[in-house]
Write an enzyme that holds these catalytic residues in place. Structure first.
Site, PDB file in Angstrom:
ATOM      1  CD  GLU A 140      -2.471  -1.208   2.780  1.00 33.95           C
ATOM      2  OE1 GLU A 140      -2.730  -0.127   3.330  1.00 33.95           O
ATOM      3  OE2 GLU A 140      -2.744  -2.303   3.266  1.00 33.95           O
ATOM      4  N   PRO A 141       1.777   1.386  -0.981  1.00 34.74           N
ATOM      5  CG  PRO A 141       3.111   1.185  -2.878  1.00 34.74           C
ATOM      6  CD  PRO A 141       1.950   0.580  -2.188  1.00 34.74           C
ATOM      7  CB  CYS A 214      -4.938  34.738  13.677  1.00 35.94           C
ATOM      8  SG  CYS A 214      -5.959  33.310  14.117  1.00 35.94           S
TER       9      CYS A 214
HETATM   10  C1  LIG Z   1      -3.243   1.473   6.208  1.00 35.33           C
HETATM   11  C2  LIG Z   1      -2.322   2.371   5.456  1.00 35.33           C
HETATM   12  N1  LIG Z   1      -1.793   1.930   4.309  1.00 35.33           N
HETATM   13  C3  LIG Z   1      -0.950   2.695   3.576  1.00 35.33           C
HETATM   14  C4  LIG Z   1      -0.615   3.967   3.995  1.00 35.33           C
HETATM   15  C5  LIG Z   1       0.374   4.754   3.174  1.00 35.33           C
HETATM   16  O1  LIG Z   1       1.541   4.869   3.904  1.00 35.33           O
HETATM   17  P1  LIG Z   1       2.894   5.511   3.326  1.00 35.33           P
HETATM   18  O2  LIG Z   1       2.545   6.841   2.780  1.00 35.33           O
HETATM   19  O3  LIG Z   1       3.781   5.552   4.525  1.00 35.33           O
HETATM   20  O4  LIG Z   1       3.418   4.583   2.270  1.00 35.33           O
HETATM   21  C6  LIG Z   1      -1.126   4.469   5.213  1.00 35.33           C
HETATM   22  C7  LIG Z   1      -0.769   5.794   5.701  1.00 35.33           C
HETATM   23  O5  LIG Z   1      -1.102   6.224   6.776  1.00 35.33           O
HETATM   24  C8  LIG Z   1      -2.013   3.645   5.957  1.00 35.33           C
HETATM   25  O6  LIG Z   1      -2.525   4.067   7.125  1.00 35.33           O
END
Ligand SMILES: Cc1ncc(COP(=O)(O)O)c(C=O)c1O
Length: 270
Positions: A140-141, A214
């Site tokens: 999940e990048p 502010c």
């Molecule tokens: C469950 C999950 N997957 C993927 C990501 C993406 O993470 P990153 O931007 O560190 O690759 C996040 C980010 O918070 C996340 O909470």
């Protein structure tokens, strides 16, 4: 347990991944372990409960935390995932087949080392999962794709000189694009836009850059070395594509959606 019950009542036919806590994820810029993920001793009771309710847990997920700074954290996480697969086997549950290795990647020189570490760890810990149907690995990048794609340019709207110190007010701040980057000032890359305002004299001053709202908390960066700027100069902030405007607000009348975005297309051959 409550989450398992909730899924049973809201979406009983879904395929589930059990998110595990990553052992020793403190080296990541923002670790997630305190908020998310089952501890090793919680894995069996959770899987047992899900199984008893007829839920289908197909695999394990983890997230090593934002901006992993060492590759071995992925190896520790993959080892912990393997242990959770084994718990499912011991409980005689249907074989798990999904390993979700989450995010945490940065587009820097560490990426290749992390990729190698992950490949080796999957070989070491999942050697019995030979084919793709035995094990689907997903990731999940987030930051990896977005961070370096955008550069942010902000206008110097105000200036104050106090002795040797220089202070500037710019058109964006921590209630806007800098909501998250301002927590990580060590990696903030800031420079004046030289084309519009050439700074021949490169004498630098200890400078503080405030956002426009502010609130005094709205300080983008304090005590950084900058050449003398004047009103209507521009400051350039690099690698501002991840967790910037998406985490911004409209506080104090500064509208996050009013920040224009320009896309430049370059020919790779030029
Ligand atoms: C469950 C999950 N997957 C993927 C990501 C993406 O993470 P990153 O931007 O560190 O690759 C996040 C980010 O918070 C996340 O909470």
């Amino acid at each position: 347990m409550d989450e398992v019950d909730k899924i049973k009542s809201c979406h009983p036919k879904c395929s589930l991944l059990l998110r595990i806590a990553v052992p020793n994820d403190k080296s990541s810029w923002r670790s997630f372990g305190a908020k998310f993920g089952a501890l090793p001793e919680e894995v069996a009771p959770l899987l047992r409960h899900a199984h008893k309710l007829g839920l289908r847990v197909v695999g394990i997920s983890f997230h090593v935390g934002s901006k992993a700074s060492e590759s071995q954290v992925y190896r520790r996480a993959i080892a912990a995932a393997r242990a959770a697969f084994d718990v499912a086997d011991e409980l005689k549950m249907p074989k798990m087949h999904v390993l979700d290795i989450g995010g945490g990647f940065k587009a820097n020189q560490l990426f290749d080392e992390i990729a190698e570490t992950i490949n080796v760890a999957i070989k070491d810990y999942f050697s019995d999962h030979q084919s793709d149907s035995d094990l689907t690995v997903m990731a999940e990048p987030g930051r990896f794709f977005a961070e370096t794609a955008f550069t942010m340019v902000a206008n110097v709207m105000g200036k104050r000189v106090r002795g040797e110190k220089r202070e500037y007010w710019i058109s964006d701040g921590i209630y806007g694009s800098f909501n998250l980057p301002a927590y990580d000032k060590s990696s903030m890359q800031i420079s004046p836009l030289q084309i519009l305002s050439p700074h021949q004299n490169q004498v630098t001053y200890s400078s503080t850059v405030f956002g426009p709202t502010c609130d005094s908390l709205d300080t983008v960066v304090a005590d950084c070395k900058l050449p003398e700027l004047k009103r209507n100069d521009y400051l350039v902030f690099h690698n501002m594509g991840a967790y910037t405007t998406s985490a911004g607000t409209n506080f104090n009348g500064f509208c996050i959606s009013a920040i224009p975005t320009y896309l430049a297309f370059t020919n790779a051959n030029n």
